[in-house]
Enzyme design. Structure first.
Site, PDB file in Angstrom:
ATOM      1  N   SER A 143       0.831  -1.198   0.000  1.00 26.83           N
ATOM      2  CA  SER A 143       0.000   0.000   0.000  1.00 26.83           C
ATOM      3  C   SER A 143       0.866   1.247   0.000  1.00 26.83           C
ATOM      4  CB  SER A 143      -0.928   0.001   1.217  1.00 26.83           C
ATOM      5  OG  SER A 143      -0.171  -0.072   2.397  1.00 26.83           O
ATOM      6  N   HIS A 168      -2.837  -2.806  -5.834  1.00 29.19           N
ATOM      7  CA  HIS A 168      -3.169  -2.372  -4.476  1.00 29.19           C
ATOM      8  C   HIS A 168      -4.666  -2.515  -4.237  1.00 29.19           C
ATOM      9  CE1 HIS A 168      -3.473   1.033  -1.304  1.00 29.19           C
ATOM     10  NE2 HIS A 168      -3.438  -0.157  -0.745  1.00 29.19           N
ATOM     11  N   GLU A 186      -5.940   0.004  -7.122  1.00 28.33           N
ATOM     12  CA  GLU A 186      -4.909   0.879  -7.690  1.00 28.33           C
ATOM     13  C   GLU A 186      -3.906  -0.011  -8.421  1.00 28.33           C
ATOM     14  OE1 GLU A 186      -4.421   4.917  -4.974  1.00 28.33           O
ATOM     15  OE2 GLU A 186      -3.316   3.155  -4.332  1.00 28.33           O
ATOM     16  N   ASN A 215      -3.619   6.708  -0.410  1.00 23.87           N
ATOM     17  CA  ASN A 215      -3.072   6.854   0.935  1.00 23.87           C
ATOM     18  C   ASN A 215      -2.218   8.111   1.075  1.00 23.87           C
ATOM     19  OD1 ASN A 215      -4.390   4.606   1.785  1.00 23.87           O
ATOM     20  ND2 ASN A 215      -2.611   3.262   1.797  1.00 23.87           N
TER      21      ASN A 215
END
Ligand code: 3H9
Length: 699
Positions: free
Chosen positions: A412, A433, A445, A483
């Site tokens: 991540s 991801h 992702e 993130n």
């Protein structure tokens, strides 16, 4: 240019065929073509019945969404459906694929309807911030009753052909050829001497009386509770109510008025943006569309923790064979037990059949030896976030996997290029991801490494579609798009608490804004340790004057990692997942704020986290980590619970006005310093009078 609607004859039956790829949407030419074809069939004395069907993979999938917001072009769809219903000879719609929105409204205007068994029927307008505006809200309740209409129109989910037959929307199901089935049914009608049977004259809903009123009221209450602030669902209910109390002509007028209100609403604009953004996300700039993808039928998942199990479940749900690898027999048994219990819970809930559970279980094979992965087409590493652990996995994969296998990491935040360099085939490596729980969350992702090749990327995007996920390409950086942006949002949320706001206050402000959950509940759910390691890396590269909060670190130091450890920003006693206020934190926060509780302006509870998110989004866009602003929107809409009716953070910023956003950021910069350095792209767009959306569409 030839018309997308063709009229031909099979004996006394006029066959009207719509051919407007890819989904036979009801653009102006189709609407005009339908009117013309029905008029010609009306005027032709030889014609005794009409069969309407579509070429390609689907029946009409709705109005042409690209036309919304543009000046209307005659004929209006509502006039077309009315003309079809008024037709003096029996008409039959033959459905296959997706009969959605205006497509189902056209079918409801026809006098009879049959469908191939695999068809799906729906009125999904509410998902675009609209309501069915071509008679659907008046004809469906008349044909199938108020309960069915409320479910389909307010819920917006399609139903199967079998379900539609059960509720009286369809007259018959068939397998095989569309035309043959249509002609056979038309022949039956002729043999029975059946004439037109108009949906507008059907009376199913008119007999409901007090029951209808109760159903409508219950749905209204449910919507007010579960979808607060949404514009179109209440109008859908009002339109259906009109069908129960007004004559058809008056009901249609009321529907038109309510449709227009929805059309003008900013929520419609945002939801249509979402629709196209999701489809646009699948397109990779600069990638040759003719590139050959690599077939994927068997997949290895390395690591049987929460993520690995979720990924394995998602793959098996799409019919892919999975080899789930764990280090030893004990850990493998635990992982497989988790697979079985997750599936079992779905069966208990009724969302999965026992047979489907068995099929999925049979697809997931547990292994403990890398040698078993020699033939897989794709490997997905899902071990913990530690670069040494990743190195061990990728070196092993490189050793055993066949040439051409795609090697991917579910990291991540770690550097994908470093991971790729652990192999001798970095061109075959990319990031996948998934978001937790991976068998539920739609976002994927797809991380493009410096050397990931085109076929590998295209294959990953195709896999995303097969898994029914929304795949978005992102570049390599710490935290990728989602993130990395979320870390800035969290930074401000934490700083607000350090300045004296309560955790609950911040979460409530963002909850009222429409976020699926507030930042602190989200942190607790995802695990504080993941964010802490990103925060530590962030701390190592701070510019002069930047300031980071310390709450997260303190909670981790105290062993409070969120839900999984029973305490984080909130408490989770006895394995509960419902956040409860963590009163002990107040002391910790007092100390952090030196006992001084500033008066927090309620506006900044919302604006500071959101503006921090948007400012970082602008940097990500400029760096090319996201291909376009709408990709960022898709990531936040599908992975972080950003409210759909606001279109995503970048679209929301465009709607607010980038000048206003920049002004707010400059004000925070004046008050709080270097954390709030405006992104250069934001400044440039404001100077040029442009939006993120316009910039994202370049190239
Ligand atoms: C409505 O009907 C209002 C009425 O009440 C009338 C009131 C007056 N229009 O999704 P895909 C494009 S509202 C224009 O990848 P799939 C899509 O952008 C409408 N374009 O395929 C994409 O283009 P591109 C109610 C449309 O096989 C391409 O088609 N109807 C439309 O995964 C392929 O799409 C809906 O909301 C459209 N209506 O799924 C249904 N639909 O290749 C919306 C698709 O350039 N559509 N496109 O990116 C869907 O749900 C899915 O597209 C469908 C096919 C299930 C049909």
């Amino acid at each position: 240019m030839s018309s997308p609607v063709q009229l031909s004859h099979e004996g006394a039956v006029a066959v009207i065929r719509v051919n407007n790829p890819p989904v036979n949407a009801l653009g102006q030419a189709v609407r005009a073509g339908l009117l013309e074809a029905f008029a010609a069939a009306e005027a032709d004395a030889e014609v005794k019945a009409v069969v309407l069907l579509c070429a390609g993979t689907t029946f009409i999938a709705g109005a042409d969404i690209r036309e919304f917001g543009k000046p209307p072009q005659a004929p209006l769809l509502a006039d077309v459906t009315q003309a079809i219903e008024n037709f003096s000879k029996p008409s039959l719609a033959v459905l296959h694929g997706s009969a959605l929105g205006g497509g189902l409204e056209v079918a409801l205007a026809c006098h009879y309807r049959i469908a191939r068994r695999d068809a799906r029927l729906g009125l999904p307008e509410v998902k675009l911030g609209l309501l069915p505006g071509a008679g659907g809200t008046q004809r469906l309740p008349r044909v199938a009753g108020v309960a069915v209409a409320l479910e389909m129109i307010v819920g917006g989910e399609p139903v199967t052909a079998a379900e539609a037959e059960r509720t009286g929307i369809l007259d018959q199901l068939f397998d095989g050829d569309l035309l043959a089935a249509g002609l056979a049914f038309a022949e039956q009608l002729q043999a029975q001497g059946a004439g037109p049977r108009r949906s507008g004259e059907a009376t199913v809903c008119l007999t409901g009386g007090a029951d209808n009123a109760a159903l409508l009221e219950a749905k209204r209450r449910e919507v007010q509770r579960s979808l607060p602030g949404l514009f179109s669902p209440l109008r859908c209910i009002a339109a259906i109510e009109a069908a129960t109390v007004l004559p058809l002509v008056e009901g249609l007028k009321r529907e038109r008025k309510l449709f227009q209100e929805c059309l003008q609403s900013p929520q419609r604009l945002a939801l249509v943006h979402k629709f196209f953004a999701e489809r646009q996300a699948g397109k990779i700039k600069g990638l040759d569309t003719a590139v050959e993808t690599r077939p994927i039928s068997s997949v290895a998942v390395i690591g049987g923790g929460t993520m690995g199990v979720g990924i394995a479940l998602s793959l098996a749900a799409a019919g892919l064979a999975v080899k789930l690898l764990e280090l030893d027999a004990d850990r493998l048994a635990t992982a497989l037990q988790r697979v079985a219990s997750t599936l079992d819970k779905s069966v208990q809930r009724g969302s999965l059949s026992a047979q489907a559970m068995q099929q999925r279980l049979a697809l997931i094979e547990g292994v403990t030896d890398y040698a078993a992965l020699a033939k897989v087409d794709l490997a997905i590493e899902a071990v913990f976030e530690d670069i040494a652990a990743k190195q061990a996995v990728f070196e092993a994969l490189d050793r055993v996997c066949k040439p051409g296998a795609i090697l991917s990491s579910n990291t991540s935040s770690l550097d994908l290029n470093r991971i790729a360099a652990f192999t001798r085939r970095p061109q075959d490596v990319l990031g996948l991801h998934f978001f937790s729980p991976a068998n539920v969350m739609r976002l994927l992702e797809v991380v493009r490494g410096a050397q990931s090749n085109a076929a590998v990327l295209a294959s990953a995007m195709q896999l995303g579609k097969r898994l029914k996920k929304v795949a978005v390409v992102v570049g390599v950086c710490d935290g990728f798009v989602g993130n990395r942006m979320a870390l800035q949002y969290i930074r401000e949320a934490e700083l607000l608490v350090e300045e004296g706001a309560s955790v609950q206050q911040v979460d409530a402000a963002l909850g009222e804004f429409g976020m699926a959950m507030g930042p602190f509940a989200m942190l607790d759910m995802s695990g504080l340790d993941i964010w802490q390691s990103m925060r530590q890396r962030q701390r190592a590269s701070l510019s002069a004057g930047q300031l980071l909060p310390t709450l997260l670190d303190r909670l981790c130091a105290a062993g409070r990692f969120g839900q999984k450890s029973g305490a984080g920003f909130y408490l989770y006693p006895d394995g509960s997942r419902t956040p409860q206020p963590n009163l002990q934190l107040a002391e910790l926060f007092d100390e952090l704020a030196d006992g001084v509780h500033e008066d927090i302006d309620p506006h900044s509870l919302l604006q500071r986290p959101l503006y921090a998110l948007i400012n970082e989004g602008a940097r990500i866009l400029e760096e090319g980590i996201a291909q376009r602003a709408s990709d960022i929107d898709v990531i936040f809409l599908t992975g972080y619970g950003f409210p759909a009716h606001l279109g995503g953070p970048m679209f929301y910023a465009d709607q607010l006005g980038l000048d206003k956003v920049l002004q707010g950021i400059r004000e925070y910069q004046r008050r709080f310093g270097a954390n709030w350095q405006p992104a250069p792209l934001l400044e440039r767009l404001v100077a040029e009078g442009k939006t993120f959306t316009e910039w994202g569409q370049q190239g």
